[in-house]
Design an enzyme around this catalytic site. Structure first.
Site: not given
Length: 340
Positions: A124, A154, A158, A197, A205, A225
């Protein structure tokens, strides 16, 4: 729809990685007997290792390695790339761009050996940045990749590799299929070290906070976001459906369940049974403000839709990472939460 015989040789490039390892496992479950797995990493660093496969440690940026990998194959899956979360791809653009050598040399080898079908795992990140400026943006359709302005490094690699697939198909008759992955997650993937990711990083975490008693978490950006996240099982099904189909243009493959990063943290906190104080690093890489998959085309053409709810997939991912961390006594701070 293409059908493969259990004795056909299937090659999984990048098979020592997260998605590749799961794909190899799924192919064996479905009865395939001849699987060649190729990755640059030492065997003991592969996320999943299958002794009954033909396992090769090769650098697929090298043309000869791609020829060795593709010889006698009926299907080649290209899942190989030097990549990671946003923290990695924003700071390693040249390394990401060099993955173009992998796809180019594989396409040349597939053409040379007349391989029946070639699958390319795109991303994406090919989508134009101005389509992702708002946190609650309109879901991205396949046509939104043009006019082109993808993620620097990146994303350009792609998009260029997608075009290579197209032109090898048009000029040389190579049967190529392309999926644009939207944030795949699940067990047996990277969860520490800087390439992870958001789903894995947040799980790590939260687990660190729970085990250490320091009830706080660092989040890159504002937490507002938005992203969508696709569980690995849905990815595997969609990947193989696209490979077998007669659709030769890139297709979105992702969830259309959009959440903010804050909401993703909420989910993991509930799984862990803990509530954390959130510290926001506004100077850290955070990627685009909003990204979500429009699945209209793949639903119309293949009837594919994700089946695993984010909450359910995150619980499986959390449990696996928790077991990994407690078994390895890996309680260090690690890398900060990132998004792509």
């Amino acid at each position: 729809m293409m059908k493969t015989d259990p004795n056909d040789l299937i090659v999984v490039c990048g098979g020592g990685g997260f998605i590749g390892g799961h794909l190899v496992a799924d192919l064996f479950r479905k009865g395939h007997k001849k699987i060649r797995v190729v990755d640059i990493k030492p065997f003991d660093e592969w996320y999943q290792f299958f002794p009954n496969a033909e396992n090769l440690r090769l650098d697929l940026q090298d043309k000869d390695a791609c020829e060795t990998s593709s010889r006698d194959a009926v299907v080649v899956y290209n899942l190989a790339a030097d990549m990671g979360g946003m923290g990695f791809i924003e700071n390693n653009r040249a390394l990401c761009m060099l993955s173009v050598l992998i796809n180019t040399h594989l396409l040349m080898a597939v053409r040379k050996y007349r391989v029946g079908r070639f699958f390319y795992a795109s991303s994406a990140c090919v989508y134009a940045a101005d389509k992702q400026a708002a946190e609650r943006n309109t879901p991205l359709k396949e046509a939104d990749a043009y006019p082109a302005m993808p993620e620097d490094g990146y994303g350009w690699e792609k998009l260029f590799s997608e075009r290579m697939c197209r032109h090898f198909r048009e000029d040389f008759g190579v049967q190529t299929r392309v999926a644009r992955y939207h944030n795949v997650y699940g067990p047996h993937g990277t969860w520490t070290g800087g390439r992870e990711k958001a789903p894995a990083a947040i799980c790590r975490k939260v687990i660190e906070a729970k085990l250490s008693g320091r009830h706080e978490i660092e989040i890159w950006g504002t937490g507002h976001q938005t992203r969508s996240f696709m569980y690995i099982d849905d990815c595997l099904k969609g990947t193989q459906m696209i490979l077998a189909s007669d659709i030769d243009e890139p297709l979105n493959l992702g969830s259309d369940e959009s959440v903010t990063i804050n909401q993703l943290v909420d989910i993991v906190e509930k799984i862990a049974g803990i509530e954390l104080r959130r510290n926001y690093d506004l100077s850290a890489p955070k990627g685009v403000n909003g990204r979500n998959s429009d699945n209209t085309l793949i639903m119309q053409r293949l009837g594919w839709a994700p089946s695993v709810r984010l909450r359910d997939g995150m619980e499986k991912t959390y449990r696996w990472i928790y077991d990994e961390m407690t078994s390895q006594r890996s309680f260090g701070a690690g890398a900060a939460t990132s998004t792509t």
